[in-house]
Design a protein around this motif. Structure first.
Motif, mmCIF file in Angstrom:
data_model
loop_
_atom_site.group_PDB
_atom_site.id
_atom_site.type_symbol
_atom_site.label_atom_id
_atom_site.label_comp_id
_atom_site.label_asym_id
_atom_site.label_seq_id
_atom_site.Cartn_x
_atom_site.Cartn_y
_atom_site.Cartn_z
ATOM 1 N N ASP A 244 0.810 -1.218 0.000
ATOM 2 C CA ASP A 244 0.000 0.000 0.000
ATOM 3 C C ASP A 244 0.846 1.271 0.000
ATOM 4 O O ASP A 244 0.373 2.345 -0.374
ATOM 5 C CB ASP A 244 -0.926 0.026 1.216
ATOM 6 C CG ASP A 244 -1.991 -1.060 1.186
ATOM 7 O OD1 ASP A 244 -2.138 -1.726 0.133
ATOM 8 O OD2 ASP A 244 -2.655 -1.261 2.218
ATOM 9 N N LEU A 245 2.102 1.159 0.447
ATOM 10 C CA LEU A 245 2.950 2.342 0.607
ATOM 11 C C LEU A 245 3.796 2.670 -0.622
ATOM 12 O O LEU A 245 4.494 3.684 -0.628
ATOM 13 C CB LEU A 245 3.871 2.157 1.816
ATOM 14 C CG LEU A 245 3.166 2.054 3.161
ATOM 15 C CD1 LEU A 245 4.169 1.770 4.260
ATOM 16 C CD2 LEU A 245 2.374 3.311 3.455
ATOM 17 N N TRP B 182 2.312 8.052 8.532
ATOM 18 C CA TRP B 182 1.696 8.358 7.245
ATOM 19 C C TRP B 182 1.119 7.083 6.653
ATOM 20 O O TRP B 182 1.794 6.060 6.601
ATOM 21 C CB TRP B 182 2.739 8.906 6.279
ATOM 22 C CG TRP B 182 3.302 10.253 6.625
ATOM 23 C CD1 TRP B 182 3.872 10.632 7.806
ATOM 24 C CD2 TRP B 182 3.374 11.375 5.767
ATOM 25 N NE1 TRP B 182 4.294 11.930 7.722
ATOM 26 C CE2 TRP B 182 4.010 12.413 6.481
ATOM 27 C CE3 TRP B 182 2.978 11.604 4.460
ATOM 28 C CZ2 TRP B 182 4.242 13.658 5.930
ATOM 29 C CZ3 TRP B 182 3.214 12.853 3.905
ATOM 30 C CH2 TRP B 182 3.840 13.870 4.646
ATOM 31 N N ARG B 183 -0.112 7.169 6.155
ATOM 32 C CA ARG B 183 -0.769 6.055 5.464
ATOM 33 C C ARG B 183 -1.366 6.561 4.161
ATOM 34 O O ARG B 183 -1.611 7.757 4.005
ATOM 35 C CB ARG B 183 -1.887 5.463 6.315
ATOM 36 C CG ARG B 183 -1.419 4.691 7.506
ATOM 37 C CD ARG B 183 -2.604 4.075 8.271
ATOM 38 N NE ARG B 183 -2.164 3.120 9.239
ATOM 39 C CZ ARG B 183 -1.714 3.418 10.451
ATOM 40 N NH1 ARG B 183 -1.669 4.676 10.839
ATOM 41 N NH2 ARG B 183 -1.336 2.470 11.281
ATOM 42 N N ILE B 184 -1.629 5.626 3.239
ATOM 43 C CA ILE B 184 -2.292 5.970 1.986
ATOM 44 C C ILE B 184 -3.206 4.819 1.609
ATOM 45 O O ILE B 184 -2.886 3.655 1.858
ATOM 46 C CB ILE B 184 -1.269 6.293 0.875
ATOM 47 C CG1 ILE B 184 -1.968 6.929 -0.326
ATOM 48 C CG2 ILE B 184 -0.447 5.088 0.502
ATOM 49 C CD1 ILE B 184 -1.053 7.719 -1.216
ATOM 50 N N ASP B 185 -4.377 5.135 1.033
ATOM 51 C CA ASP B 185 -5.311 4.066 0.667
ATOM 52 C C ASP B 185 -5.259 3.793 -0.834
ATOM 53 O O ASP B 185 -4.472 4.404 -1.566
ATOM 54 C CB ASP B 185 -6.742 4.380 1.141
ATOM 55 C CG ASP B 185 -7.387 5.541 0.411
ATOM 56 O OD1 ASP B 185 -6.909 5.944 -0.671
ATOM 57 O OD2 ASP B 185 -8.401 6.051 0.918
ATOM 58 N N ASP B 186 -6.102 2.879 -1.290
ATOM 59 C CA ASP B 186 -6.121 2.479 -2.702
ATOM 60 C C ASP B 186 -6.503 3.618 -3.642
ATOM 61 O O ASP B 186 -6.221 3.560 -4.840
ATOM 62 C CB ASP B 186 -7.104 1.321 -2.914
ATOM 63 C CG ASP B 186 -6.650 0.051 -2.229
ATOM 64 O OD1 ASP B 186 -5.448 -0.057 -1.913
ATOM 65 O OD2 ASP B 186 -7.489 -0.836 -2.006
ATOM 66 N N ASN B 187 -7.161 4.634 -3.142
ATOM 67 C CA ASN B 187 -7.578 5.773 -3.966
ATOM 68 C C ASN B 187 -6.588 6.937 -3.902
ATOM 69 O O ASN B 187 -6.945 8.062 -4.246
ATOM 70 C CB ASN B 187 -8.966 6.242 -3.546
ATOM 71 C CG ASN B 187 -10.009 5.183 -3.768
ATOM 72 O OD1 ASN B 187 -10.012 4.517 -4.806
ATOM 73 N ND2 ASN B 187 -10.883 4.990 -2.796
#
Length: 191
Positions: free
Chosen positions: A11-12, A78-83
């Motif tokens: 995901d990163l 810090w995180r990020i999603d599929d969008n």
């Protein structure tokens, strides 16, 4: 060059441009605070889970570029999603905790963040929110921060240009990745 470690959580991958140790300098200017040049060290690391760990230390620089005193320290996740939507939880040494949301730019290593929630201790100064822009430009990490208080409208207050710090471990890793058939003189490699 952006490296994507083999053990980076899938995901990163869009945030891989942030990974590493960075150092550089910038400018701090906000009403009611000292206008100054500052030095900065930033680290983005990962441990295989679905977040990057972030640490930043800044300090005031004198006219000769020497460290005078600490300015700000931050740490967070810090995180990020599929969008390509990002979320950041950040704690600062002045008693502020922030939740930031933002989005990764399309087809370029750039992320815009805006505060969604701000919590302050009694000891912290006035602060009601901010914006940040981080971008990977010509192998440098550049960022600009805006902030607002009840008395001051949203305005830029810090910006910096950071260079990737090369460690002995980086050099060793790169040396091990060189092809076995490199010419001894080095010149033949370019012919």
């Amino acid at each position: 060059m952006i490296e994507i470690p083999s053990d980076l959580h899938k995901d990163l991958v869009p945030l891989a441009f942030l990974l590493g140790n960075w150092a550089g300098a910038g400018v701090h200017d906000f009403p009611g605070s000292e206008k100054c040049n500052f030095g900065q060290e930033v680290t983005f690391t990962h441990d295989g889970r679905d977040f990057l760990e972030y640490h930043s230390h800044t300090w005031v620089l004198d006219a000769d570029g020497n460290k005078v005193r600490p300015l700000e320290t931050e740490s967070g996740f810090w995180r990020i999603d599929d969008n390509r939507k990002a979320e950041v939880v950040m704690t600062r040494d002045d008693g502020v905790v922030e939740v930031w949301y933002g989005e990764l730019a399309d087809k370029k290593p750039q992320i815009d963040l805006v505060t969604d929630a701000v919590a302050r201790t009694a000891a912290s100064g006035p602060y009601s929110g901010g914006k940040r822009l981080y971008g990977y430009v010509n192998s440098d990490l550049m960022w600009v921060g805006e902030k607002q208080t009840p008395e001051v409208e949203l305005r830029p207050y810090m910006s910096a240009q950071l260079k990737k710090v090369v460690t002995p471990e980086d050099v060793e890793r790169w040396a091990k990745a060189l092809p076995d058939d490199m010419p001894d003189d080095g010149i033949a490699f370019f012919k």
